[in-house]
Motif scaffolding. Structure first.
Motif, short mmCIF file in Angstrom:
data_model
loop_
_atom_site.label_atom_id
_atom_site.label_comp_id
_atom_site.label_asym_id
_atom_site.label_seq_id
_atom_site.Cartn_x
_atom_site.Cartn_y
_atom_site.Cartn_z
N GLY B 194 0.80 -1.22 0.00
CA GLY B 194 0.00 0.00 0.00
C GLY B 194 0.83 1.27 0.00
O GLY B 194 2.04 1.25 -0.30
N GLY B 195 0.19 2.36 0.34
CA GLY B 195 0.81 3.68 0.24
C GLY B 195 2.09 3.83 1.05
O GLY B 195 3.06 4.43 0.57
N ASP B 196 2.12 3.30 2.27
CA ASP B 196 3.33 3.45 3.10
C ASP B 196 4.51 2.72 2.46
O ASP B 196 5.62 3.27 2.37
CB ASP B 196 3.08 2.91 4.51
N THR B 197 4.28 1.48 2.02
CA THR B 197 5.36 0.71 1.39
C THR B 197 5.80 1.38 0.10
O THR B 197 7.00 1.53 -0.16
CB THR B 197 4.88 -0.73 1.11
N ALA B 198 4.83 1.80 -0.71
CA ALA B 198 5.16 2.43 -2.00
C ALA B 198 5.99 3.70 -1.79
O ALA B 198 7.02 3.90 -2.45
CB ALA B 198 3.88 2.77 -2.76
N GLY B 474 -13.82 9.43 0.22
CA GLY B 474 -13.43 9.76 -1.15
C GLY B 474 -12.15 10.56 -1.06
O GLY B 474 -12.15 11.78 -1.16
N VAL B 475 -11.04 9.88 -0.81
CA VAL B 475 -9.76 10.56 -0.61
C VAL B 475 -9.00 10.48 -1.93
O VAL B 475 -8.42 9.46 -2.27
CB VAL B 475 -8.97 9.92 0.55
N THR B 495 2.26 15.78 8.21
CA THR B 495 2.56 14.74 7.21
C THR B 495 1.27 14.07 6.74
O THR B 495 0.27 14.07 7.43
CB THR B 495 3.48 13.66 7.80
N THR B 496 1.34 13.50 5.52
CA THR B 496 0.17 12.84 4.95
C THR B 496 0.51 11.39 4.62
O THR B 496 1.66 11.08 4.31
CB THR B 496 -0.30 13.57 3.67
N SER B 497 -0.50 10.52 4.68
CA SER B 497 -0.29 9.12 4.29
C SER B 497 -0.95 8.83 2.94
O SER B 497 -0.87 7.70 2.45
CB SER B 497 -0.80 8.17 5.37
N VAL B 498 -1.62 9.80 2.35
CA VAL B 498 -2.20 9.63 1.01
C VAL B 498 -1.69 10.78 0.13
O VAL B 498 -1.61 11.92 0.59
CB VAL B 498 -3.74 9.65 1.05
N GLY B 499 -1.40 10.46 -1.12
CA GLY B 499 -0.91 11.49 -2.05
C GLY B 499 0.61 11.47 -2.12
O GLY B 499 1.28 10.87 -1.28
N THR B 500 1.13 12.17 -3.11
CA THR B 500 2.57 12.06 -3.36
C THR B 500 3.43 12.69 -2.27
O THR B 500 4.59 12.30 -2.09
CB THR B 500 2.91 12.69 -4.73
#
Lengths: 545, 545
Positions: B194-198, B474-475, B495-500
Motif C-alpha cells: 500500500g501507500g506506506d510501502t510504496a 473519497g480521498v 505529514t500525509t499518508s495519502v498522495g505524493t
C-alpha cells in the motif's frame, strides 16, 4: 547573509587588541521582569542572578515566573494567534524587519549587558547581533517571496467519469503557539530573537521564549526591542512572551502546556532529551525540535596529511578553540590513519592548540563541567593527554581499538578539547565511523586519497552535513544549510535550526476541498499576483489559474 | 489517479447485483510463511488463522514470527539499504512499476483470497487493487521527475571578504529501514504493498511490513508479487520483509529494533499511540507516523438544510455507511443549528440510513467493538438513538450542551454510526468545534450561509482537510491531498499518508559542503539533464550550473 566563521575569525583578531569590560558605561535599566500577556511583570517565583564569567560578580537580579504566570503567557499567546491569522504576509515581513531595526537601535547598551553576562567581548557580540538581524531579515525576504508555503493546487474536473473530481488545494500553515528555549552559547543568534523565534514568527505563530538564565538581562533588552516593533506594526503584544527562570520546573510546565504546539530547543543532549520526552508523553504529543550535542568527527586522510598536514593542524586548532570550543559544530573527534606522517600531524596540532588562548567559558557551570570531562577522559584506559599549558585547549590520543571499547568517548566535551583516534587501516577507520551515533557534521580532509568515496559513504549515514577540506565551525545562514543530524545530535534529523528551511518546523499542512476563493489562503487563490511558485495539477508554475 | 469515492459508489451499485463468495474457485497456494532476509520461512511463534467474516470459517493457518526472525528481517533489510543507495532513480521507478504489474498478474486468486479474508466483495477489492497499482505507479512517476527531492544549491563565492563562501548543497535522502503496519480496512491500498510501502520504497528505503492478522493470505500473495518484481529488476531481495503475527509483542520488538528508522501505521488511536510511545521512548527515538482515529465533524448550515436538506441527507447516509462505515474519513459527528427545517433533516437522514444494507464488518473484533460502542453511546445521558432496522446504520441525537459534558462522544465509532449534535445557535456550534481534539477532515454544507467564514476559521484549527458541500469519504490520490490532522487523528499533523507528499515522511535531509561532483547525489550535480526543479542561490530553476 552573515557568515559566522568570518565573524569569529575577525573576533579572534580583535580579541588580541581589546580587553573585556573596557567599554564606556551606558545607563542600562534592567528590571528583572518577564514579559507576559503583553506587559512587564515581576516573576512570582524565586530570585536568581546572572554572573559575569570574567569577574565572577553577580549581574542584576531576576525573579522566576510561577506556574500561573506561565499559564497567562501561553493563553495570551494562543489568543493572539487568532489575530495573527488575519495579518497578511507583508505585514509579517515588516514586523520581522522592524524587530531587526529595534535590535540594532538598542546600540551599545545591548553589547555591554551581553558582554557582562557572557564574557564574549564586544567584537563577537557585535558580529552575532549582525547575524541575528540578518536572520530576521532573511525570513522577512523569504515570506515576502511566498514560495516557502509549498502551495499545491489540483483543479476540479467536473465532468470526470464516473464521478467529478473535486478542487483540492494544500499549503503550509502556522501551527499555533511555539515555545522557544534559548541557548547559552549564542546569547543573540540562538536566543530570545534568534533563529527559532524568527522562523516561528515568520511562519505566522505566536511565541513564548524561556530565557536562558545565563543571560537574562540580554533577554530583557531583546524583548524590549521586540515590544517596540510589535507596537509600531500594530501586532498584538500578547503574541510574544519572555519568561525568566532558572528552575527545570519552568521548562517542564511550559512544554506540557496544552496550548503549546511545538518546541524549539538548542542545548545539551541531556536537557534536550528531557524536553523531547515531555513533549512526546503529553496527552496530545508535540514535536520538540531539539538541536543537541554533537562531537563532529573529522577525518584527515594520508595524502592530505602528507601534503598539507601543518595547514590542516593550524585550521583545526582554530576550529577546536573558536569561542572557547563552545560551538555545536566544534570538531571533537579526529580520525587518522597511522603512517609515517601522522605523528608529526599530532605534534603540529598539539603545538597549534597550545599557542591559542582559549578565552572565557560562558558560565561557571560550563567551566566546571569542562574540567570534569577532561578528568574523566584522562582516566579512560589507553588514552593519553598531550602536555600543554593550563590555559590552553586539550588534545587526547587513543588507538581506534581502544576507542571502540570506550563508547563514552563519543559524547560531546563542551569546550576546547578533541580526541585523536589513530586507526590501523581504512577498514578500522570505517568501523569507527559505522559505530558512531548521530552528529551534526562530519568533515574529511583528502588530497585525492583513494579512500574518499568509502569515507563519504560511511559518514553520510551518521551526520547531517558533510564537509570536504574545510572546518565544521562556520555555519552559513543560507537556503541549502542543514543544521541537524541523526540522534543524539538532534531529535528530528530531517529538520534544520539554521537557514531558511528552519521555517518548516513550525508549520502544519492544511488542505481545502471545494473552498471558495474568498475563504482560501491568499497563496492558494487563482490569481497569483506575487508570482509564487505553485504546483498546479502536478506541474510547477507561477501562472494564474 | 484513482478516485476512491468513485470506486466505492460503483461497488455499492455492483453489490446489489452480486453475492459474495460466488467466484469460480482458483487454486491458491497459501503457505502461512513469512518473507525474511529474501526467503520464505515458517514462523517459529504461535499459530493463528484469519477468519472469513461472512461465514465465520477459518481461512488457512499462519505461524507468527519470533524475536530472532524479526531481528533477521530487520538486519537483512538494513544491509540491503546499502545496495539500494547504489541504484539510480530510474531503476527504482521501474521496480515500482514492476510491483504494480506483478500485483495485477496475481489475477483472480488475489481477489478470491482477499474476499475470503475480508468479505469486501469482488468489485471493491478489484477497485482497491486498481488504486494500489495506481499509487505504486504514481510514486514511480514522481521519482522519475525528481522535483520531490527538494534540491537546493548555494554556489561558492571564493573571493568573498573576509572569508570565501563555501559551496553548499542540500537534498532529501532515504532514511534507512522503515517498518510498515498494515491496516485492516484497506487490505491492499493501506497494506503490504500500500501507500506506506510504496512511498518508503520510492524514497529509497528498505521496508519491513508487519502483515495485518485479518488478511495474512492476501499479504502473502502480495509479497509473492513483490518478490518477482525484485528479482526481475535485480534488486536485493532482503530489502523487503513481510512478518506474519497476531501478538502485540511482534509489533513491539519491530518498533524497538535499533535499525528501524521510522514507522508507518494506519489503525486505531489506541494502537497508534502505543507504537508512537515505543518509538519516542527508544534510546534513539524515531518518528512513528500513525494515521489513527477520526470522527470527521460535518456541519450543515441552515440555508443548506432549507434548500437541499434531503439531498444532503441521502449523500451523508451513503458516506456514513460506505464500506460498512469502516473508513478513516467516515463522518461521525453531524452539527446542526436547531431551526424549523432541522427536524426534517434528521428524519430524512434516519430514513436514508435505514434504507442501506450495511454489509459485513471486516472481522469479529470490529463487529463486537461496534456493538459495544453503540451500547455505550446509548447509555450517555441525554442522547437518543433513532429507531431503525437491526441491520442498518445507527443515528444518535444529542443537544450540544449535553455533548459538551460528554467528551467521550467525540471518539471514533468504527462502523456505520453517527451522532447529530443539535446547537442552539452559531456561538454554541463554534464552541463545540473549538472543544474538539484533532480530526482528519471537517465538512461544511452551506448555501451562502452567513456563518460560513466563522465555521471555516474554527474548523481549520481542528482538521487536516476542510471540505465544502461534499463528503469526506473519497480521498483523492493527488499531489495536493492531505490525509493527516491534529492529534489524535495522526501523530505528525504536517505529514500525509495519502498522495505524493507522503514520500517526505520517509526521507531525511543531507547537506554537502565543498563535495566534488562525482561524490554528490545526481540531483545536486551541476549538470541537470532531467530538468529537475532546484533552488539555486535562492531562486528556483531547472538550469544547469
Amino acid at each position: 547573509m552573515i557568515n559566522f566563521k568570518a565573524i569569529s575569525i575577525k573576533i579572534n583578531y580583535l580579541a588580541k587588541n581589546i580587553k573585556n569590560n573596557q567599554f564606556k558605561t551606558v545607563q542600562v535599566m534592567i528590571t528583572g521582569k518577564s514579559y507576559i500577556g503583553g506587559a512587564w511583570k515581576i516573576g512570582k517565583g524565586k530570585e536568581f542572578s546572572a554572573q559575569n564569567p570574567v569577574t565572577g560578580e553577580n549581574v542584576n537580579v531576576f525573579k522566576e515566573v510561577d506556574q500561573q504566570q506561565i499559564e497567562e503567557a501561553v493563553s495570551g499567546a494562543n489568543s493572539a494567534f487568532e489575530i495573527l491569522k488575519t495579518k497578511d504576509m507583508e505585514s509579517r515581513a515588516q514586523l520581522l524587519d522592524s524587530i531587526a531595526e529595534e535590535l540594532e537601535a538598542l546600540g551599545p547598551q545591548l553589547i555591554e549587558i551581553c558582554d557582562k553576562e557572557t564574557g564574549l567581548g564586544e567584537a563577537r557580540i557585535t558580529g552575532e547581533r549582525g547575524r541575528t538581524c540578518g536572520q530576521l531579515r532573511a525570513f522577512a525576504t523569504l515570506i515576502r517571496k511566498g514560495d516557502w508555503q509549498q502551495a499545491r493546487i489540483d483543479t476540479a474536473i467536473p465532468d470526470r467519469e464516473p464521478l467529478p473530481k473535486a478542487d483540492i488545494r494544500r499549503i503550509l500553515r502556522p501551527l499555533g503557539t511555539i515555545a522557544v528555549f534559548s541557548a547559552s552559547n549564542f546569547p543573540l543568534a540562538f536566543s530570545t530573537l534568534g533563529g527559532d523565534t524568527a522562523s516561528a514568527i515568520a511562519a505566522g505563530n505566536s511565541v513564548v521564549v524561556k530565557a536562558h538564565p545565563s543571560h537574562p538581562g540580554t533577554s530583557e533588552l531583546c524583548t524590549q526591542a521586540l515590544e517596540k516593533a510589535i507596537a509600531k506594526n500594530n501586532f498584538p503584544p500578547e503574541m510574544f512572551a519572555m519568561l525568566q527562570g532558572a528552575s527545570p520546573e519552568v521548562s517542564q510546565v511550559l512544554v506540557q502546556h496544552p496550548q503549546i504546539h511545538a518546541v524549539g530547543f538548542t542545548g545539551s543532549t541531556a536537557v534536550g532529551r528531557i524536553l523531547y520526552n515531555l513533549g512526546a508523553s503529553r496527552p496530545n504529543p508535540i514535536p520538540v525540535f531539539a538541536e543537541m550535542g554533537s562531537t563532529n568527527p573529522l577525518v584527515v586522510l594520508p595524502n592530505a596529511i602528507a601534503q598539507r598536514g601543518n595547514d590542516i593542524a593550524q585550521g583545526l586548532a582554530g576550529s577546536i578553540t573558536l569561542g572557547t570550543g563552545q560551538f555545536c559544530t566544534k570538531p571533537g573527534l579526529i580520525l587518522l590513519l597511522k603512517d609515517e606522517h601522522s605523528p608529526n600531524f599530532v605534534k603540529d596540532l598539539t603545538k597549534a592548540i597550545d599557542s591559542i588562548n582559549i578565552g572565557h567559558f560562558l558560565n561557571k557551570r560550563i567551566k566546571t563541567s569542562f574540567k570534569d570531562s577532561i578528568e574523566k577522559t584522562k582516566a579512560v584506559e589507553g588514552i593519553t593527554m598531550k602536555d600543554g599549558k593550563d590555559e590552553s585547549g586539550k588534545i587526547f590520543e587513543i588507538d581506534a581499538g581502544q576507542f571502540l571499547q570506550s563508547p563514552r568517548l563519543e559524547e560531546e566535551i563542551f569546550g576546547p578539547a578533541a580526541i585523536i583516534i589513530s586507526c590501523e587501516d581504512i577498514d578500522q577507520l570505517i568501523e569507527v565511523i559505522a559505530g558512531f551515533g548521530g552528529h551534526l557534521t562530519g568533515t574529511i580532509h583528502s588530497d585525492e586519497d583513494i579512500e574518499l568515496a568509502k569515507v563519504i559513504s560511511a559518514m553520510e549515514r551518521k551526520v547531517g552535513r558533510i564537509i570536504l577540506n574545510g572546518f565544521p565551525t562556520g555555519v552559513e545562514v543560507c537556503p541549502s544549510m542543514h543544521h541537524g543530524g541523526p540522534y543524539p545530535s538532534s531529535t528530528f534529523e530531517a529538520t534544520t535550526s539554521v537557514g531558511t528551511a528552519a521555517i518548516e518546523r513550525f508549520c502544519t499542512v492544511k488542505c481545502y476541498q471545494n473552498i471558495p476563493q474568498e475563504h482560501l489562503p491568499l497563496a492558494l487563490r487563482n490569481k497569483n499576483p506575487n508570482n509564487i511558485l505553485r504546483m498546479v495539477n502536478g506541474t510547477f508554475t507561477t501562472d494564474d489559474i
